[in-house]
Design a protein around this motif. Structure first.
Motif, short mmCIF file in Angstrom:
data_model
loop_
_atom_site.label_atom_id
_atom_site.label_comp_id
_atom_site.label_asym_id
_atom_site.label_seq_id
_atom_site.Cartn_x
_atom_site.Cartn_y
_atom_site.Cartn_z
N ILE A 114 -6.32 -51.79 -14.97
CA ILE A 114 -5.50 -50.66 -14.55
C ILE A 114 -5.94 -50.31 -13.14
O ILE A 114 -7.15 -50.24 -12.86
N VAL A 116 -5.76 -47.59 -9.89
CA VAL A 116 -5.42 -46.26 -9.37
C VAL A 116 -5.55 -46.35 -7.86
O VAL A 116 -6.59 -46.81 -7.35
N VAL A 169 -11.04 -50.83 -14.77
CA VAL A 169 -10.37 -49.77 -14.01
C VAL A 169 -10.74 -49.97 -12.55
O VAL A 169 -11.92 -49.96 -12.19
N ILE A 340 -5.34 -42.11 -18.48
CA ILE A 340 -6.08 -43.33 -18.15
C ILE A 340 -7.10 -43.65 -19.23
O ILE A 340 -7.27 -44.81 -19.64
#
Length: 349
Positions: A114, A116, A169, A340
């Protein structure tokens, strides 16, 4: 829960640090407090973060130091960027600059990730009209566009640092966004086809403060199953927490309902990577394209603060919108942190 998102993604693809003591008790700080402090610091200490400028380089170093302090693996990637400056007489001067973007991450055993991201650069004049109207430049603090987005990203990283996750992440502070999304394009084009498939979601943070409403939008290519688990889930979390948020109404044929535009997320959307954009504007005003952030007023004569050093700065925003920086930062963190967390831990559910 996120296994459904992974399946949908697979189908679709076919400077100076804060003291460590200040953040040691991050769990005791209210949500949004770290984000707003980072944003104010970036805007104050590094104005004029134009791609290739000393301020941009120092801002990237500051962000890199923050990630390293949090024990993330973090590096600065240099970018060779070429963009035109257009004169009124149709003469074009090509600008050749070296940008700096920060890439950090917490590696998990799974190949899935993921992302960000938020751009750290500020607007650079790109034609004679920009220069005449004093858009961007060395004095431009860019609190809304986009120090606040970087601040929220850093707080999310801080609060996720000790959270066990099943998926990697990754955090990206991009540059060259204002000249044409150079940083995000560079990143996605360097990814392998497998890396793109394995990127389950890209969350982009941009312009979080001035706009009337907080929006969570998906990409045009984001599969419906992913939309449900990301955009729709974010809106549900916001409603549960009493946070006013919505999605674009689709009043402009170019931008279907629930989708965003004109930011770094587009670079990934064009490759079929699922995205979730977070922004504050007002899609119901002007040309219904998201460019008019608020109703026209004495504080915002054109209905926005885009690239204007007199409007997109700490003093003006605090005066025109008292408490907005802290509130928006808190609202975004309060939605994205649980989102998240549950997505990145979905294999345990």
């Amino acid at each position: 829960m996120f296994s459904a998102l992974r399946r949908a993604a697979l189908v679709a693809a076919l400077g100076v640090c804060f003291s460590s003591q200040a953040w040691a008790a991050s769990s005791t700080l209210k949500p949004g407090a770290m984000a707003s402090q980072h944003a104010r610091y970036l805007a104050t200490v590094f104005p004029g973060r134009m791609t290739g400028s000393p301020a941009e380089m120092l801002a990237a170093d500051y962000v890199n130091q923050q990630f390293s302090r949090m024990d993330y693996q973090s590096d600065i990637r240099e970018l060779d960027i070429h963009y035109p400056y257009r004169h009124a007489a149709r003469q074009v001067d090509w600008q050749h600059v070296k940008g700096h973007m920060v890439i950090a991450g917490k590696k998990a055993a799974s190949p899935y990730q993921i992302i960000v991201m938020a751009h750290l650069d500020t607007f650079a004049p790109q034609n004679d009209s920009d220069t005449r109207n004093n858009l961007g430049g060395l004095t431009y603090q860019g609190l809304d566009d986009n120090a606040a987005g970087v601040g929220v990203m850093l707080e999310l990283a801080e609060r996720l640092r000790d959270v066990p996750t099943d998926y990697t992440v990754r955090f990206i502070a991009s540059s060259g966004e204002e000249e044409g999304r150079f940083g995000s394009i560079n990143y996605v084009e360097k990814m392998s086809a497998r890396d793109r498939v394995n990127t389950l979601l890209v969350i982009n943070l941009d312009n979080l403060i001035v706009g009337d409403k907080l929006y969570f939008n998906s990409g045009k290519s984001t599969p419906a199953a992913v939309v449900k688990l990301t955009r729709d889930r974010a809106l549900a979390i916001a409603a549960h927490k009493g946070i006013r948020a919505t999605t674009s109404p689709g009043l402009n044929a170019k931008y279907p309902k629930g989708t965003g535009c004109c930011n770094d997320a587009e670079s990934f959307d064009q490759y079929g990577v699922p995205v979730l954009t977070v922004e504050a504007t007002n899609w119901s005003l002007g040309k219904h394209d998201g460019y008019q952030q608020v109703a026209r007023s004495k504080a915002f004569p054109d209905g926005n603060a885009w690239h204007n050093p007199k409007l997109d700065n700490i003093a003006h925003i605090d005066s025109a919108l008292p408490g907005r920086v802290e509130k928006r930062s808190r609202d975004v963190v309060n939605v994205l942190l649980p989102l998240i967390t549950e997505l990145a831990q979905s294999k345990r559910q």
